[in-house]
Design a protein around this motif. Structure first.
Motif, PDB file in Angstrom:
ATOM      1  N   THR A 120      -2.443   6.302  -7.622  1.00 13.32           N
ATOM      2  CA  THR A 120      -2.774   7.716  -7.691  1.00 13.32           C
ATOM      3  C   THR A 120      -1.521   8.516  -7.978  1.00 13.32           C
ATOM      4  O   THR A 120      -0.500   8.354  -7.325  1.00 13.32           O
ATOM      5  CB  THR A 120      -3.383   8.175  -6.363  1.00 13.32           C
ATOM      6  OG1 THR A 120      -4.453   7.320  -6.046  1.00 13.32           O
ATOM      7  CG2 THR A 120      -3.887   9.597  -6.464  1.00 13.32           C
ATOM      8  N   GLU A 171     -12.301   1.247 -16.876  1.00 13.83           N
ATOM      9  CA  GLU A 171     -11.769   1.644 -15.578  1.00 13.83           C
ATOM     10  C   GLU A 171     -10.611   0.737 -15.213  1.00 13.83           C
ATOM     11  O   GLU A 171     -10.557  -0.407 -15.636  1.00 13.83           O
ATOM     12  CB  GLU A 171     -12.837   1.520 -14.493  1.00 13.83           C
ATOM     13  CG  GLU A 171     -13.937   2.530 -14.615  1.00 13.83           C
ATOM     14  CD  GLU A 171     -14.968   2.319 -13.539  1.00 13.83           C
ATOM     15  OE1 GLU A 171     -15.067   1.192 -13.026  1.00 13.83           O
ATOM     16  OE2 GLU A 171     -15.676   3.285 -13.216  1.00 13.83           O
ATOM     17  N   PRO A 209      -1.065   4.591  -3.029  1.00 16.96           N
ATOM     18  CA  PRO A 209      -2.520   4.478  -2.986  1.00 16.96           C
ATOM     19  C   PRO A 209      -3.058   4.257  -4.389  1.00 16.96           C
ATOM     20  O   PRO A 209      -2.593   4.876  -5.342  1.00 16.96           O
ATOM     21  CB  PRO A 209      -2.969   5.822  -2.417  1.00 16.96           C
ATOM     22  CG  PRO A 209      -1.854   6.759  -2.693  1.00 16.96           C
ATOM     23  CD  PRO A 209      -0.597   5.936  -2.694  1.00 16.96           C
ATOM     24  N   GLU A 210      -4.014   3.344  -4.489  1.00 20.37           N
ATOM     25  CA  GLU A 210      -4.607   3.100  -5.795  1.00 20.37           C
ATOM     26  C   GLU A 210      -6.060   3.525  -5.765  1.00 20.37           C
ATOM     27  O   GLU A 210      -6.712   3.493  -4.733  1.00 20.37           O
ATOM     28  CB  GLU A 210      -4.513   1.615  -6.149  1.00 20.37           C
ATOM     29  CG  GLU A 210      -3.098   1.174  -6.398  1.00 20.37           C
ATOM     30  CD  GLU A 210      -3.064  -0.203  -7.040  1.00 20.37           C
ATOM     31  OE1 GLU A 210      -4.036  -0.949  -6.860  1.00 20.37           O
ATOM     32  OE2 GLU A 210      -2.084  -0.500  -7.727  1.00 20.37           O
ATOM     33  N   GLU A 211      -6.522   3.911  -6.910  1.00 19.46           N
ATOM     34  CA  GLU A 211      -7.922   4.281  -7.006  1.00 19.46           C
ATOM     35  C   GLU A 211      -8.437   3.866  -8.373  1.00 19.46           C
ATOM     36  O   GLU A 211      -7.662   3.709  -9.322  1.00 19.46           O
ATOM     37  CB  GLU A 211      -8.092   5.785  -6.816  1.00 19.46           C
ATOM     38  CG  GLU A 211      -7.394   6.580  -7.901  1.00 19.46           C
ATOM     39  CD  GLU A 211      -7.585   8.080  -7.711  1.00 19.46           C
ATOM     40  OE1 GLU A 211      -8.128   8.466  -6.680  1.00 19.46           O
ATOM     41  OE2 GLU A 211      -7.182   8.829  -8.601  1.00 19.46           O
ATOM     42  N   ILE A 212      -9.723   3.699  -8.438  1.00 22.61           N
ATOM     43  CA  ILE A 212     -10.317   3.360  -9.729  1.00 22.61           C
ATOM     44  C   ILE A 212     -10.271   4.598 -10.600  1.00 22.61           C
ATOM     45  O   ILE A 212     -10.790   5.645 -10.251  1.00 22.61           O
ATOM     46  CB  ILE A 212     -11.759   2.875  -9.540  1.00 22.61           C
ATOM     47  CG1 ILE A 212     -11.745   1.559  -8.776  1.00 22.61           C
ATOM     48  CG2 ILE A 212     -12.436   2.701 -10.893  1.00 22.61           C
ATOM     49  CD1 ILE A 212     -13.122   0.980  -8.541  1.00 22.61           C
ATOM     50  N   THR A 213      -9.586   4.444 -11.713  1.00 20.00           N
ATOM     51  CA  THR A 213      -9.338   5.578 -12.586  1.00 20.00           C
ATOM     52  C   THR A 213     -10.036   5.344 -13.916  1.00 20.00           C
ATOM     53  O   THR A 213      -9.984   4.253 -14.468  1.00 20.00           O
ATOM     54  CB  THR A 213      -7.826   5.723 -12.822  1.00 20.00           C
ATOM     55  OG1 THR A 213      -7.166   5.772 -11.562  1.00 20.00           O
ATOM     56  CG2 THR A 213      -7.510   6.982 -13.612  1.00 20.00           C
ATOM     57  N   MET A 220      -7.615   0.007 -11.854  1.00 24.97           N
ATOM     58  CA  MET A 220      -7.018   0.390 -10.588  1.00 24.97           C
ATOM     59  C   MET A 220      -5.615   0.882 -10.873  1.00 24.97           C
ATOM     60  O   MET A 220      -4.766   0.137 -11.323  1.00 24.97           O
ATOM     61  CB  MET A 220      -6.966  -0.814  -9.639  1.00 24.97           C
ATOM     62  CG  MET A 220      -8.313  -1.169  -9.051  1.00 24.97           C
ATOM     63  SD  MET A 220      -8.985   0.123  -7.977  1.00 24.97           S
ATOM     64  CE  MET A 220      -7.946  -0.067  -6.541  1.00 24.97           C
ATOM     65  N   GLU A 232       0.810  -1.209   0.000  1.00 26.61           N
ATOM     66  CA  GLU A 232       0.000   0.000   0.000  1.00 26.61           C
ATOM     67  C   GLU A 232       0.848   1.266   0.000  1.00 26.61           C
ATOM     68  O   GLU A 232       0.409   2.320   0.400  1.00 26.61           O
ATOM     69  CB  GLU A 232      -0.948  -0.008   1.193  1.00 26.61           C
ATOM     70  CG  GLU A 232      -2.028  -1.049   1.018  1.00 26.61           C
ATOM     71  CD  GLU A 232      -3.093  -0.950   2.091  1.00 26.61           C
ATOM     72  OE1 GLU A 232      -4.131  -1.584   1.906  1.00 26.61           O
ATOM     73  OE2 GLU A 232      -2.886  -0.251   3.081  1.00 26.61           O
TER      74      GLU A 232
END
Ligand SMILES: [Zn+2]
Length: 70
Positions: A59, A54, A13-17, A56, A10
């Motif tokens: 960020t 989309e 940070p990952e986010e749905i992009t 992951m 971690e």
């Protein structure tokens, strides 16, 4: 300073992009949806019309001038 390293995975940070993805079976072209397209962009590799998708993604700080003014 605030270093919190609970889990190595971690770190980023990952986010749905939102991305554009190439539908070509033999092509893995894709791009971040960093730009505002009024129409679907075409793949830079095979010129197929890309489809919205989309992913992951880690960020990232977007330094594009377009993103700075919100
Ligand atoms: Zn393609």
């Amino acid at each position: 300073m605030y270093y919190s390293r609970k889990r190595p995975l971690e770190d980023l940070p990952e986010e749905i992009t939102a991305i554009w993805s190439c539908p070509g079976a033999s092509c893995n072209g894709w791009m971040r949806d960093n730009f505002t397209f009024s129409i679907a962009p075409v793949c830079s590799q095979c010129q197929s019309e890309m489809v919205k998708s989309e992913r992951m993604l880690a960020t990232v700080v977007n330094t594009s001038p377009n993103q700075l003014k919100k």
